[in-house]
Design an enzyme around this catalytic site. Structure first.
Site, PDB file in Angstrom:
ATOM      1  N   ASP A  12       0.401  -1.144  -0.169  1.00  5.95           N
ATOM      2  CA  ASP A  12       0.198  -0.319  -0.078  1.00  5.95           C
ATOM      3  C   ASP A  12       0.566   1.204  -0.151  1.00  5.95           C
ATOM      4  O   ASP A  12       0.339   1.670   0.519  1.00  5.95           O
ATOM      5  CB  ASP A  12      -1.048   0.292   1.112  1.00  5.95           C
ATOM      6  CG  ASP A  12      -1.484  -1.245   1.441  1.00  5.95           C
ATOM      7  OD1 ASP A  12      -2.409  -1.719  -0.383  1.00  5.95           O
ATOM      8  OD2 ASP A  12      -1.749  -1.698   1.987  1.00  5.95           O
ATOM      9  N   LYS A  15       1.524   2.567  -5.257  1.00  2.67           N
ATOM     10  CA  LYS A  15       2.182   2.361  -6.006  1.00  2.67           C
ATOM     11  C   LYS A  15       1.633   2.731  -7.167  1.00  2.67           C
ATOM     12  O   LYS A  15       1.980   2.834  -8.509  1.00  2.67           O
ATOM     13  CB  LYS A  15       2.493   0.769  -6.130  1.00  2.67           C
ATOM     14  CG  LYS A  15       3.594   0.192  -5.410  1.00  2.67           C
ATOM     15  CD  LYS A  15       3.642  -1.265  -5.349  1.00  2.67           C
ATOM     16  CE  LYS A  15       2.236  -1.441  -4.864  1.00  2.67           C
ATOM     17  NZ  LYS A  15       2.466  -2.300  -2.954  1.00  2.67           N
ATOM     18  N   GLY A  39      -4.367  -3.747  -3.888  1.00  3.36           N
ATOM     19  CA  GLY A  39      -5.903  -3.019  -5.057  1.00  3.36           C
ATOM     20  C   GLY A  39      -5.465  -2.236  -4.939  1.00  3.36           C
ATOM     21  O   GLY A  39      -4.383  -1.318  -3.997  1.00  3.36           O
ATOM     22  N   HIS A  40      -5.436  -1.871  -6.389  1.00  4.05           N
ATOM     23  CA  HIS A  40      -5.115  -0.592  -6.403  1.00  4.05           C
ATOM     24  C   HIS A  40      -5.443   0.594  -6.990  1.00  4.05           C
ATOM     25  O   HIS A  40      -6.794   0.078  -7.943  1.00  4.05           O
ATOM     26  CB  HIS A  40      -3.606  -0.186  -8.314  1.00  4.05           C
ATOM     27  CG  HIS A  40      -2.702  -0.387  -7.314  1.00  4.05           C
ATOM     28  ND1 HIS A  40      -1.585  -1.064  -8.542  1.00  4.05           N
ATOM     29  CD2 HIS A  40      -1.662  -1.950  -6.883  1.00  4.05           C
ATOM     30  CE1 HIS A  40      -0.513  -1.380  -7.621  1.00  4.05           C
ATOM     31  NE2 HIS A  40      -0.865  -1.855  -7.107  1.00  4.05           N
ATOM     32  N   THR A 125      -5.682 -12.055   3.292  1.00  4.98           N
ATOM     33  CA  THR A 125      -6.954 -11.321   2.268  1.00  4.98           C
ATOM     34  C   THR A 125      -8.209 -12.096   2.351  1.00  4.98           C
ATOM     35  O   THR A 125      -9.693 -11.431   1.452  1.00  4.98           O
ATOM     36  CB  THR A 125      -6.676 -10.555   0.969  1.00  4.98           C
ATOM     37  OG1 THR A 125      -5.622 -11.049   0.636  1.00  4.98           O
ATOM     38  CG2 THR A 125      -5.576  -9.290   1.744  1.00  4.98           C
ATOM     39  N   GLN A 220       2.129  -5.769  -3.325  1.00  8.45           N
ATOM     40  CA  GLN A 220       1.982  -5.490  -2.173  1.00  8.45           C
ATOM     41  C   GLN A 220       3.567  -4.766  -1.595  1.00  8.45           C
ATOM     42  O   GLN A 220       3.767  -5.037  -2.026  1.00  8.45           O
ATOM     43  CB  GLN A 220       2.529  -7.030  -1.447  1.00  8.45           C
ATOM     44  CG  GLN A 220       1.196  -8.179  -1.369  1.00  8.45           C
ATOM     45  CD  GLN A 220       0.698  -8.976  -2.897  1.00  8.45           C
ATOM     46  OE1 GLN A 220       1.598  -9.202  -3.042  1.00  8.45           O
ATOM     47  NE2 GLN A 220      -0.295  -8.602  -3.258  1.00  8.45           N
ATOM     48  N   THR A 235       3.031 -12.189   2.373  1.00 10.00           N
ATOM     49  CA  THR A 235       2.074 -12.574   1.682  1.00 10.00           C
ATOM     50  C   THR A 235       2.912 -14.709   1.061  1.00 10.00           C
ATOM     51  O   THR A 235       4.165 -14.282   1.795  1.00 10.00           O
ATOM     52  CB  THR A 235       1.612 -12.264   0.466  1.00 10.00           C
ATOM     53  OG1 THR A 235       0.876 -12.828  -0.573  1.00 10.00           O
ATOM     54  CG2 THR A 235       2.563 -11.389   0.090  1.00 10.00           C
ATOM     55  N   THR A 300      -9.286  -3.446  -1.025  1.00  7.55           N
ATOM     56  CA  THR A 300      -9.733  -5.142  -1.865  1.00  7.55           C
ATOM     57  C   THR A 300     -10.361  -5.474  -0.472  1.00  7.55           C
ATOM     58  O   THR A 300     -11.487  -5.456  -0.565  1.00  7.55           O
ATOM     59  CB  THR A 300      -7.781  -5.506  -1.023  1.00  7.55           C
ATOM     60  OG1 THR A 300      -7.057  -5.250  -2.414  1.00  7.55           O
ATOM     61  CG2 THR A 300      -8.448  -7.682  -1.464  1.00  7.55           C
ATOM     62  N   GLY A 302     -11.100  -3.309   2.826  1.00 11.28           N
ATOM     63  CA  GLY A 302     -11.873  -1.932   3.868  1.00 11.28           C
ATOM     64  C   GLY A 302     -11.398  -2.228   4.844  1.00 11.28           C
ATOM     65  O   GLY A 302     -11.898  -1.183   5.349  1.00 11.28           O
ATOM     66  N   ARG A 303     -10.139  -2.510   5.367  1.00 10.73           N
ATOM     67  CA  ARG A 303      -9.957  -3.170   6.420  1.00 10.73           C
ATOM     68  C   ARG A 303      -8.926  -1.734   6.837  1.00 10.73           C
ATOM     69  O   ARG A 303      -8.663  -0.781   6.241  1.00 10.73           O
ATOM     70  CB  ARG A 303      -8.947  -3.930   6.782  1.00 10.73           C
ATOM     71  CG  ARG A 303      -9.672  -5.277   6.771  1.00 10.73           C
ATOM     72  CD  ARG A 303      -8.785  -6.186   7.027  1.00 10.73           C
ATOM     73  NE  ARG A 303      -7.968  -6.670   5.914  1.00 10.73           N
ATOM     74  CZ  ARG A 303      -7.119  -7.277   6.075  1.00 10.73           C
ATOM     75  NH1 ARG A 303      -6.070  -8.615   6.759  1.00 10.73           N
ATOM     76  NH2 ARG A 303      -6.141  -7.651   4.835  1.00 10.73           N
ATOM     77  N   PRO A 304      -9.349  -0.726   8.307  1.00  8.88           N
ATOM     78  CA  PRO A 304      -8.417  -0.222   8.630  1.00  8.88           C
ATOM     79  C   PRO A 304      -6.850  -0.025   9.122  1.00  8.88           C
ATOM     80  O   PRO A 304      -6.363  -1.655   8.951  1.00  8.88           O
ATOM     81  CB  PRO A 304      -9.511   0.791   9.954  1.00  8.88           C
ATOM     82  CG  PRO A 304     -10.077  -0.566  10.448  1.00  8.88           C
ATOM     83  CD  PRO A 304      -9.936  -1.072   9.672  1.00  8.88           C
ATOM     84  N   ARG A 305      -6.126   0.754   8.064  1.00 12.71           N
ATOM     85  CA  ARG A 305      -4.529   0.730   8.157  1.00 12.71           C
ATOM     86  C   ARG A 305      -4.061   0.691   9.431  1.00 12.71           C
ATOM     87  O   ARG A 305      -4.048   1.911   9.719  1.00 12.71           O
ATOM     88  CB  ARG A 305      -3.847   0.455   7.187  1.00 12.71           C
ATOM     89  CG  ARG A 305      -4.637   0.159   6.088  1.00 12.71           C
ATOM     90  CD  ARG A 305      -3.653   0.621   4.581  1.00 12.71           C
ATOM     91  NE  ARG A 305      -4.619   0.008   3.720  1.00 12.71           N
ATOM     92  CZ  ARG A 305      -3.805   1.128   2.055  1.00 12.71           C
ATOM     93  NH1 ARG A 305      -3.897   2.736   2.220  1.00 12.71           N
ATOM     94  NH2 ARG A 305      -4.931   0.324   0.906  1.00 12.71           N
TER      95      ARG A 305
HETATM   96  P1  IMP Z   1      -2.609 -13.149   1.493  1.00 13.27           P
HETATM   97  O1  IMP Z   1      -1.803 -12.542   0.769  1.00 13.27           O
HETATM   98  O2  IMP Z   1      -3.826 -12.632   1.336  1.00 13.27           O
HETATM   99  O3  IMP Z   1      -1.914 -13.996   2.099  1.00 13.27           O
HETATM  100  O4  IMP Z   1      -1.932 -11.855   3.003  1.00 13.27           O
HETATM  101  C1  IMP Z   1      -0.993 -11.666   3.391  1.00 13.27           C
HETATM  102  C2  IMP Z   1      -1.024 -10.940   4.793  1.00 13.27           C
HETATM  103  O5  IMP Z   1       0.072 -10.121   3.621  1.00 13.27           O
HETATM  104  C3  IMP Z   1      -1.927  -9.446   4.994  1.00 13.27           C
HETATM  105  O6  IMP Z   1      -0.654  -9.697   6.145  1.00 13.27           O
HETATM  106  C4  IMP Z   1      -2.174  -9.444   4.316  1.00 13.27           C
HETATM  107  O7  IMP Z   1      -3.185  -8.107   5.216  1.00 13.27           O
HETATM  108  C5  IMP Z   1      -1.251  -8.678   3.582  1.00 13.27           C
HETATM  109  N1  IMP Z   1      -1.242  -8.514   2.357  1.00 13.27           N
HETATM  110  C6  IMP Z   1      -1.414  -9.078   1.101  1.00 13.27           C
HETATM  111  N2  IMP Z   1      -2.260  -8.044   0.166  1.00 13.27           N
HETATM  112  C7  IMP Z   1      -1.844  -6.951   0.206  1.00 13.27           C
HETATM  113  C8  IMP Z   1      -1.624  -5.528  -0.365  1.00 13.27           C
HETATM  114  O8  IMP Z   1      -1.673  -5.615  -1.610  1.00 13.27           O
HETATM  115  N3  IMP Z   1      -1.361  -4.834   0.418  1.00 13.27           N
HETATM  116  C9  IMP Z   1      -0.930  -4.972   1.965  1.00 13.27           C
HETATM  117  N4  IMP Z   1      -1.001  -6.044   2.488  1.00 13.27           N
HETATM  118  C10 IMP Z   1      -1.103  -7.651   2.092  1.00 13.27           C
END
Ligand code: IMP
Length: 425
Positions: A12, A15, A39-40, A125, A220, A235, A300, A302-305
């Site tokens: 995030d 990009k 998610g872009h 996610t 990511q 990830t 992707t 909607g969770r608060p970061r």
């Molecule tokens: P996964 O990629 O869905 O398996 O998630 C694994 C970890 O990577 C989790 O902490 C997600 O929140 C984080 N994550 C996956 N994709 C993104 C992204 O595009 N942006 C930020 N965090 C991500």
């Protein structure tokens, strides 16, 4: 010119905006790993576009998009995304190519992702990313090439579902999934997808020989990389520059410029250690309410970061393992309201400074970040497009990062909209 852009933090990093700028002159945009977990959001003067699998650079008519071999693709989700973008006036189908080697995310992967995460607490996610890469490593995954023979595809899905249903019923005590539930969303799209499955290394290498402009785009970020990130809170792919070669068949030697992205602070979503994380009140000041574009909520999920100060120790680590030429610094305007701004320069563990990034997440959870405090800027930087219009303290902040990181900052983003960028190249 071939360029590689990817995140230096936990994803995030903004990009989409930098990819958008660099795509103006690109002939090909190549995504190399990950899937719909990315998610872009790109805001143009007319509309807001959200991309998950389709490279966002396809906003420009001359570009072609490639989904590389290292990706994991949810075909029904991809088709829905393409059709939404087409409804919004973009022509995508004739411009998109999928590697036959890319792995497929099926409905059972998403279910497995949710069940596994209930135990592991990584905060994924729920897009089926981890389980799809698990199947890839276990050499039982289904790939885009499998879609070319529908009969065999159905047989393979049936075999895999039998294995998955064993897991769902015996390990998790849940209901099995019906074959139709898994197959139906795919079968209805197979004929549309078949023509865009093509050998991607051949296309990319031909483009390199023809001196085309290629932009490679990581999803990511480095600190979420399966090998170099904060394992196991990562990830399941190589989301650093490390993924480029293995996921596209293009070695780093073909890249003319490697650009790493960082925010002016740090965020992460999901669980895992985060040394510079702020207390909730201060974090909220950065995060915003979610009403404004640029507020810190996942595009992707909607969770608060989670929000924290800039972590130069982690940034320097990311720079070291990625060998970047320049930095793009994003979201500096989000610090407009602060009287003082902190930057973490190093970590202490058990009272002593440490030199290398801990490989155990439990150690990373125990480090104490040591900060340098810088004065905030007297007036907002939001929307500024020229370096000499920035307040003096904002320039000092930027210089501090540049000197400590040892890499020049070539882009500074000062607001969400496309034009709000200072280019120093
Ligand atoms: P996964 O990629 O869905 O398996 O998630 C694994 C970890 O990577 C989790 O902490 C997600 O929140 C984080 N994550 C996956 N994709 C993104 C992204 O595009 N942006 C930020 N965090 C991500």
């Amino acid at each position: 010119m071939n360029k590689l852009v990817f995140g230096l933090q936990w994803g995030d990093e903004g990009k989409a905006k930098i990819v958008d700028i660099l795509s103006k002159d690109a002939d090909f945009i190549v995504r190399y790993q990950g899937g719909a977990n990315a998610g872009h959001t790109v805001v143009t003067d007319k509309k807001k576009f959200i991309f998950h699998l389709v490279p966002s650079g396809l906003l420009y008519k001359q570009t072609r998009g490639i989904l590389g071999a290292g990706m994991v693709i949810d075909i029904p989700g991809l088709v829905e995304e393409i059709e939404n973008l087409e409804k919004n006036g973009l022509e995508i189908w004739p411009r998109l190519i999928i590697s036959p080697r890319a792995h497929l995310v099926l409905q059972y992967h998403k279910y497995q992702d949710v069940l596994e995460d209930e135990q592991k607490g990584i905060g994924t996610t729920s897009k089926g990313i981890g389980p799809t890469y698990e199947d890839k490593a276990a050499r039982r995954g289904l790939r885009a090439a499998d879609l070319l023979d529908t009969k065999k595809f159905k047989q393979k899905v049936e075999e895999q579902l039998a294995l998955k249903n064993n897991i769902f019923t015996k390990l998790y005590n849940r209901e099995p999934m019906a074959l139709e539930e898994v197959l139906a969303p795919y079968i209805s799209h197979i004929e549309k997808i078949k023509p865009i499955i093509k050998s991607t290394p051949d296309i990319i290498h031909e483009a390199i020989e023809n001196n085309s402009n290629i932009l490679f785009e990581g999803a990511q970020g480095t600190m979420l990389d399966i090998d170099w990130g904060t394992y196991p809170y990562v990830t399941s792919s190589n989301s650093s520059a490390a993924g480029l070669h293995s996921c596209t068949g293009v070695p780093l030697k073909y890249i003319d410029e490697v650009i790493g992205l960082t925010k002016a602070y740090t965020t992460r979503v999901g669980g895992g250690p985060f040394p510079t994380e702020l207390d909730e009140t201060t974090a909220q000041k950065i995060r915003g309410t979610g009403e404004n574009i640029g507020d810190e909520y996942g595009s992707t999920t909607g969770r608060p970061r989670r929000c924290g100060w800039l972590d130069l120790f982690a940034l320097k680590y990311a720079i070291k393992i990625n060998s970047i030429h320049s930095i793009a610094l994003s979201k500096i305007d989000m610090l407009d309201e602060f009287d003082t701004i902190k930057i973490c320069t190093h970590y202490q563990l058990n009272g002593k400074p440490i030199n290398s990034m801990p490989s155990l997440y439990s150690d990373l959870a125990d480090v104490r970040p040591v900060y340098e405090e810088l004065p905030g800027w007297e007036r907002p930087v939001k929307g500024i497009k020229k370096i000499n219009e920035l307040p003096e303290n904002a320039i000092k902040f930027i210089k501090f990062i540049e000197i400590n990181a040892g890499v020049p900052i070539h882009y500074i983003s000062t607001a969400p909209d496309r034009e709000a960028i200072i280019s120093l190249k």
